[in-house]
Scaffold this motif. Structure first.
Motif, PDB file in Angstrom:
ATOM      1  N   MET A 231       0.834  -1.213   0.000  1.00 37.80           N
ATOM      2  CA  MET A 231       0.000   0.000   0.000  1.00 37.80           C
ATOM      3  C   MET A 231       0.863   1.256   0.000  1.00 37.80           C
ATOM      4  SD  MET A 231      -3.346  -0.563   2.460  1.00 37.80           S
ATOM      5  CE  MET A 231      -2.378  -0.782   3.945  1.00 37.80           C
ATOM      6  N   ARG A 232       1.925   1.245   0.791  1.00 39.28           N
ATOM      7  CA  ARG A 232       2.815   2.413   0.861  1.00 39.28           C
ATOM      8  C   ARG A 232       3.383   2.732  -0.525  1.00 39.28           C
ATOM      9  NH1 ARG A 232       4.523   4.414   5.586  1.00 39.28           N
ATOM     10  NH2 ARG A 232       6.441   5.165   4.634  1.00 39.28           N
ATOM     11  N   LYS A 233       3.755   1.688  -1.273  1.00 37.17           N
ATOM     12  CA  LYS A 233       4.310   1.895  -2.614  1.00 37.17           C
ATOM     13  C   LYS A 233       3.237   2.387  -3.581  1.00 37.17           C
ATOM     14  CE  LYS A 233       7.803  -1.662  -2.086  1.00 37.17           C
ATOM     15  NZ  LYS A 233       8.172  -3.024  -2.462  1.00 37.17           N
ATOM     16  N   VAL A 234       2.100   1.692  -3.607  1.00 44.09           N
ATOM     17  CA  VAL A 234       1.019   2.027  -4.538  1.00 44.09           C
ATOM     18  C   VAL A 234       0.518   3.451  -4.292  1.00 44.09           C
ATOM     19  CG1 VAL A 234      -1.364   1.471  -5.190  1.00 44.09           C
ATOM     20  CG2 VAL A 234       0.313  -0.358  -4.943  1.00 44.09           C
ATOM     21  N   LEU A 235       0.396   3.832  -3.023  1.00 41.66           N
ATOM     22  CA  LEU A 235      -0.118   5.161  -2.669  1.00 41.66           C
ATOM     23  C   LEU A 235       0.959   6.236  -2.655  1.00 41.66           C
ATOM     24  CD1 LEU A 235      -2.595   4.120   0.153  1.00 41.66           C
ATOM     25  CD2 LEU A 235      -3.144   4.770  -2.204  1.00 41.66           C
ATOM     26  N   GLN A 236       2.204   5.858  -2.942  1.00 39.60           N
ATOM     27  CA  GLN A 236       3.320   6.804  -3.020  1.00 39.60           C
ATOM     28  C   GLN A 236       3.470   7.611  -1.716  1.00 39.60           C
ATOM     29  OE1 GLN A 236       2.633   9.093  -6.623  1.00 39.60           O
ATOM     30  NE2 GLN A 236       1.721   7.300  -7.553  1.00 39.60           N
ATOM     31  N   VAL A 237       3.400   6.889  -0.593  1.00 40.54           N
ATOM     32  CA  VAL A 237       3.422   7.513   0.728  1.00 40.54           C
ATOM     33  C   VAL A 237       4.712   8.289   0.988  1.00 40.54           C
ATOM     34  CG1 VAL A 237       3.384   7.030   3.215  1.00 40.54           C
ATOM     35  CG2 VAL A 237       1.754   5.895   1.688  1.00 40.54           C
ATOM     36  N   ASP A 238       5.841   7.802   0.474  1.00 45.04           N
ATOM     37  CA  ASP A 238       7.095   8.517   0.708  1.00 45.04           C
ATOM     38  C   ASP A 238       7.091   9.894   0.053  1.00 45.04           C
ATOM     39  OD1 ASP A 238       8.050   6.432   2.227  1.00 45.04           O
ATOM     40  OD2 ASP A 238       9.107   5.486   0.553  1.00 45.04           O
ATOM     41  N   ARG A 239       6.376  10.030  -1.061  1.00 47.72           N
ATOM     42  CA  ARG A 239       6.300  11.313  -1.766  1.00 47.72           C
ATOM     43  C   ARG A 239       5.176  12.201  -1.228  1.00 47.72           C
ATOM     44  NH1 ARG A 239       4.415  11.268  -7.709  1.00 47.72           N
ATOM     45  NH2 ARG A 239       2.493  11.824  -6.683  1.00 47.72           N
ATOM     46  N   ASP A 240       4.006  11.614  -0.982  1.00 46.22           N
ATOM     47  CA  ASP A 240       2.832  12.351  -0.507  1.00 46.22           C
ATOM     48  C   ASP A 240       2.216  11.593   0.659  1.00 46.22           C
ATOM     49  OD1 ASP A 240       2.589  14.556  -2.489  1.00 46.22           O
ATOM     50  OD2 ASP A 240       2.403  12.883  -3.904  1.00 46.22           O
ATOM     51  N   PRO A 241       2.680  11.869   1.893  1.00 46.09           N
ATOM     52  CA  PRO A 241       2.268  11.050   3.038  1.00 46.09           C
ATOM     53  C   PRO A 241       0.857  11.300   3.568  1.00 46.09           C
ATOM     54  CG  PRO A 241       3.783  12.759   3.752  1.00 46.09           C
ATOM     55  CD  PRO A 241       3.701  12.840   2.256  1.00 46.09           C
ATOM     56  N   HIS A 242       0.188  12.352   3.092  1.00 47.42           N
ATOM     57  CA  HIS A 242      -1.130  12.679   3.640  1.00 47.42           C
ATOM     58  C   HIS A 242      -2.187  12.805   2.550  1.00 47.42           C
ATOM     59  CE1 HIS A 242       1.648  14.234   6.770  1.00 47.42           C
ATOM     60  NE2 HIS A 242       0.826  13.529   7.503  1.00 47.42           N
ATOM     61  N   VAL A 243      -3.402  12.497   2.931  1.00 47.33           N
ATOM     62  CA  VAL A 243      -4.591  12.789   2.136  1.00 47.33           C
ATOM     63  C   VAL A 243      -5.245  13.986   2.803  1.00 47.33           C
ATOM     64  CG1 VAL A 243      -6.881  11.983   1.481  1.00 47.33           C
ATOM     65  CG2 VAL A 243      -4.982  10.402   1.476  1.00 47.33           C
ATOM     66  N   LEU A 244      -5.693  14.945   1.994  1.00 45.29           N
ATOM     67  CA  LEU A 244      -6.361  16.128   2.524  1.00 45.29           C
ATOM     68  C   LEU A 244      -7.733  16.266   1.876  1.00 45.29           C
ATOM     69  CD1 LEU A 244      -3.362  18.596   2.266  1.00 45.29           C
ATOM     70  CD2 LEU A 244      -4.109  17.346   4.295  1.00 45.29           C
ATOM     71  N   PHE A 245      -8.742  16.553   2.680  1.00 39.88           N
ATOM     72  CA  PHE A 245     -10.078  16.845   2.170  1.00 39.88           C
ATOM     73  C   PHE A 245     -10.495  18.199   2.703  1.00 39.88           C
ATOM     74  CE2 PHE A 245     -14.673  17.075   2.609  1.00 39.88           C
ATOM     75  CZ  PHE A 245     -15.079  16.767   1.324  1.00 39.88           C
ATOM     76  N   THR A 246     -10.979  19.060   1.811  1.00 37.53           N
ATOM     77  CA  THR A 246     -11.481  20.371   2.193  1.00 37.53           C
ATOM     78  C   THR A 246     -12.835  20.569   1.525  1.00 37.53           C
ATOM     79  OG1 THR A 246      -9.222  21.213   2.293  1.00 37.53           O
ATOM     80  CG2 THR A 246     -10.990  22.844   2.230  1.00 37.53           C
ATOM     81  N   SER A 247     -13.841  20.872   2.323  1.00 37.38           N
ATOM     82  CA  SER A 247     -15.180  21.032   1.762  1.00 37.38           C
ATOM     83  C   SER A 247     -15.280  22.315   0.949  1.00 37.38           C
ATOM     84  CB  SER A 247     -16.223  21.035   2.880  1.00 37.38           C
ATOM     85  OG  SER A 247     -16.065  22.162   3.716  1.00 37.38           O
ATOM     86  N   THR A 248     -16.151  22.251  -0.059  1.00 40.27           N
ATOM     87  CA  THR A 248     -16.451  23.431  -0.876  1.00 40.27           C
ATOM     88  C   THR A 248     -17.926  23.799  -0.787  1.00 40.27           C
ATOM     89  OG1 THR A 248     -16.757  22.022  -2.824  1.00 40.27           O
ATOM     90  CG2 THR A 248     -14.566  23.001  -2.502  1.00 40.27           C
ATOM     91  N   GLY A 249     -18.730  22.909  -0.228  1.00 43.20           N
ATOM     92  CA  GLY A 249     -20.160  23.169  -0.074  1.00 43.20           C
ATOM     93  C   GLY A 249     -20.831  22.045   0.671  1.00 43.20           C
ATOM     94  N   VAL A 250     -21.940  22.372   1.330  1.00 48.85           N
ATOM     95  CA  VAL A 250     -22.700  21.381   2.088  1.00 48.85           C
ATOM     96  C   VAL A 250     -24.178  21.548   1.739  1.00 48.85           C
ATOM     97  CG1 VAL A 250     -23.325  20.540   4.394  1.00 48.85           C
ATOM     98  CG2 VAL A 250     -21.016  21.430   3.974  1.00 48.85           C
ATOM     99  N   ASP A 251     -24.810  20.453   1.345  1.00 45.32           N
ATOM    100  CA  ASP A 251     -26.237  20.449   1.021  1.00 45.32           C
ATOM    101  C   ASP A 251     -26.940  19.561   2.031  1.00 45.32           C
ATOM    102  OD1 ASP A 251     -28.705  20.715  -0.230  1.00 45.32           O
ATOM    103  OD2 ASP A 251     -28.265  19.147  -1.707  1.00 45.32           O
TER     104      ASP A 251
END
Length: 184
Positions: A91-111
């Motif tokens: 998973m670490r290799k497939v997800l390229q964790v060494d290059r981009d260790p985090h996932v970020l989510f930022t909302s743009t709207g809520v319905d």
């Protein structure tokens, strides 16, 4: 959905859970396992404005380096602890964790409609940012739960294959989360 106005912290430190569910496919699918993976380190912030004319906002950060395989169903044999460790390394290799260790989510709207909400936002994964929607329901006064589906190839991630391509991981990964809203 009626969360009281305020600032809330969410995440693994506040008893929140974030699970990823992967599914196998291909001619050798019987040899593989459908996996339940937990993001053991994640945090976020929820802002619910007092003014109903203003939009709520959500931001979440997940540490990909601390994903943990909880279980695997199906397959010819049960997953051993060694198998789980190997999957985590892959998973670490497939997800390229060494290059981009985090996932970020930022909302743009809520319905918000009928006790549920669709939270539209931007998900940054593997160095790419694309839209993603979360389906969210309120369980009680301080608990929310939700789901989303991430199609790996939309973020430039090539889903895992094994046995010379005969065993494949489905491109879509199902996400489930539960968050306890802790006043911040």
């Amino acid at each position: 959905m009626a969360v009281a106005a305020g600032e809330y912290e969410i995440g693994s430190r506040h008893a929140g859970r974030l699970l990823l569910r992967t599914f196998r496919q291909g001619v050798a699918a019987k040899a593989g396992h459908d996996l339940v993976i937990e993001a053991t380190e994640w945090d976020g912030h929820v802002h619910v404005p007092a003014d109903p004319a203003q939009q709520p906002s959500v931001s979440v950060r997940v540490d990909l380096g601390l994903l943990k395989v909880l279980e695997g169903t199906g397959g010819v044999k049960p997953l051993s602890e060694g198998d789980k460790q190997q999957i985590q390394q892959t998973m670490r290799k497939v997800l390229q964790v060494d290059r981009d260790p985090h996932v970020l989510f930022t909302s743009t709207g809520v319905d918000v409609q009928d006790g549920a909400a669709v939270v539209a936002g931007e998900l940054t994964l593997a160095g790419q940012t694309h839209p993603l929607s979360l389906d969210v329901r309120q369980r009680n006064d301080n608990t929310i739960a939700g789901t989303a589906t991430v199609v790996q190839s939309q973020w430039g991630i090539r889903p895992y294959t094994g046995f010379f391509g005969a065993l494949k991981l489905r491109d879509a990964v199902d996400i489930e989360f539960t968050a306890w809203l802790q006043s911040g």
